[in-house]
Design an enzyme around this catalytic site. Structure first.
Site, PDB file in Angstrom:
ATOM      1  CG  HIS A 156      33.692  11.306  43.368  1.00 19.51           C
ATOM      2  ND1 HIS A 156      34.772  10.928  44.114  1.00 19.51           N
ATOM      3  CD2 HIS A 156      32.880  10.209  43.308  1.00 19.51           C
ATOM      4  CE1 HIS A 156      34.643   9.655  44.472  1.00 19.51           C
ATOM      5  NE2 HIS A 156      33.490   9.202  44.008  1.00 19.51           N
ATOM      6  CB  SER A 277      31.655  43.719  43.678  1.00 21.84           C
ATOM      7  OG  SER A 277      32.819  44.351  43.199  1.00 21.84           O
ATOM      8  CD  GLU A 290      32.141  34.107  49.336  1.00 21.18           C
ATOM      9  OE1 GLU A 290      33.030  34.945  49.556  1.00 21.18           O
ATOM     10  OE2 GLU A 290      31.394  34.167  48.345  1.00 21.18           O
TER      11      GLU A 290
END
Ligand code: ARG
Length: 460
Positions: A156, A277, A290
């Site tokens: 979890h 970025s 990603e």
């Protein structure tokens, strides 16, 4: 230009229709397989006497030259010739004259495209299989150096019990091993020759299908011509294999993303495998992981698209099936690219062992071991669970870990707890004691690594 099938037509194809059903823009990828298949077919036609040996030779020589010309970038395919099969046939006839028109004897584009696609995929499967083995090797090597690197195992996404980083990585090795053997299974079912099925009902010519199978490295020939031309199970199976493997890669990516966050900070990705970025100067993002997680979506999509294409098609060949290619090519390319980048990304990762250990020490990952300690003092497990539950609640109130409690504090919860408790609940002990087959103890991890190395050795 008049079509190869133009005889019964009195009008040209509408321009839009020509564009609509032309597949040469993408099926040209199959050129080398189309040519190899045609060479085998021509040789066989010559051997069984459907054409003369000399005609077969002319065809084979012509096709061989065309292959060289395509490879040298000298050929511009013609969209009005519809697909790779007719483009090559036109090129051949232009090159060697009327004999070229005999190549298609006893054959249809329906069995031709089926054999081309199988040969293409067989080669790509071999490449992917190698890439998977490379990835497994990298994971095992990384595991080898981190048998003693303790980290929390999670359920979890809550800290659960201590494991080693090696143990965590070896879970992925199991997944990628299954991906390998799944591909091996797919290849076995796929490696059946459809050529000789004709359009759907075989042919009146005495083809030697076994000879063609041998020349093209197929293990056997298909036993039903209607299935031979309309079976795309091998594509579906491959796409399912890819989807499962991308799911594995995506899960690994998700962990890489979490682990490289400042919140976890278990790993640092190499600069070469992260990006920045355009606005925030401080950022180092795990974009590669990603993107791979994202690409999983299109691979699933390709599988769903193909399942849907196939679901309503009556026997035998229908043009719907031309829709198999772009999704297949995309799946092959995506899977290969993901594997190609995952392996070096893992090879260059920096593992922050101290952060992993600290995380394993916090979060009560040794609570089960404390309960097991009490069980060894003859307290039933359910009662031990409850005692430790209360101890954890107490620790949470006090802002302490279990290891920080004094013996006096321990004893207020159970008089059976002795001084040996500290050793018993040290995370190192917790890991070492989990020595069941497949467990995280160093001995078990070593045993698994040696089994994994054998898996690799059997496939070298
Ligand atoms: N380009 C076609 C495909 O990929 C080849 C088979 C065409 N057969 C036909 N009968 N139109 O499916």
């Amino acid at each position: 230009m008049s079509k190869l099938w133009g005889g019964r037509f009195s009008k040209d194809t509408d321009k839009l229709v020509e564009d609509f059903h032309s597949s040469i823009s993408f099926d040209q990828k199959l050129y080398q397989w189309d040519i190899k298949g045609s060479i085998a077919h021509a040789r066989m036609l010559g051997n069984v006497g459907v054409i003369t040996k000399d005609e077969a030779e002319q065809i084979i020589d012509g096709l061989t030259e065309i292959l060289i010309e395509i490879e040298a970038g000298k050929v511009v395919f013609d969209p009005s010739s519809e697909d790779i099969h007719m483009n090559i046939e036109v090129l051949l006839t232009n090159k060697i004259g009327a004999v070229g028109k005999k190549l298609h004897t006893g054959r249809s584009r329906n069995d031709q495209v089926a054999v081309d696609t199988r040969m293409y995929l067989r080669a790509e499967i071999e490449t992917i299989h190698h890439l998977l083995l490379d990835l497994i090797t990298t994971l095992i090597n990384l595991a080898e150096t981190h048998k003693e690197t303790i980290m929390p195992g999670y359920t979890h996404l809550q800290r659960a019990q201590p494991v080693s980083f090696a143990h965590h990585l070896l879970a992925y090795v199991e997944m990628f091993k299954r991906d390998c053997t799944r591909l091996e299974d797919t290849r076995i079912r796929m490696n059946v020759l459809p050529l000789g099925s004709g359009a759907l009902a075989g042919t009146t010519f005495p083809l030697d299908r076994q000879q063609v199978a041998k020349e093209l490295d197929f293990d056997s020939v298909c036993l039903n011509s209607m299935d031979g031309v309309s079976d795309r199970d091998f594509i579906l199976e491959f796409m399912a294999d890819a989807s499962i493997s991308l799911m594995h890669l995506s899960r690994l990516c998700e962990e890489i993303i979490l682990w490289s966050s400042q919140e976890f900070h278990f790993i640092d990705l190499d600069d070469a495998y992260s990006t920045g970025s355009s606005i925030m100067p401080q950022k180092k993002n795990p974009d590669v992981a990603e993107l791979m997680r994202g690409k999983t979506g299109r691979v699933y999509g390709n599988l769903m698209a193909m399942l849907t294409v196939m679901k309503g098609i009556p026997l035998a060949y229908n043009k719907d099936m031309q829709e198999d290619k772009e999704g297949l090519f995309d799946t092959v390319e995506t899977w290969q690219k993901c594997l190609l980048v995952m392996t070096p990304m893992l090879k260059t990762v920096t593992v922050r062992q101290e952060a992993m250990l600290q995380a394993a020490r916090g979060g009560f990952t040794n609570a089960t071991d404390l309960a097991d300690y009490l069980v060894r003092k003859n307290i039933p497990f359910r009662d031990a669970h409850s005692i430790v539950g209360r101890l954890v609640a107490y620790c949470l109130d006090e802002g302490k870990n279990l290891d920080d409690l004094t013996l006096i504090e321990f004893k207020t919860f159970s008089p059976l707890i002795e001084n040996d408790i500290y050793q018993a609940i040290a995370v190192e002990t917790c890991m070492a004691n989990r020595n069941t087959i497949g467990g995280p103890s160093i001995a078990q991890v070593e045993a698994t690594i040696s089994a994994d190395r054998q898996f690799l050795a059997q496939r070298q």
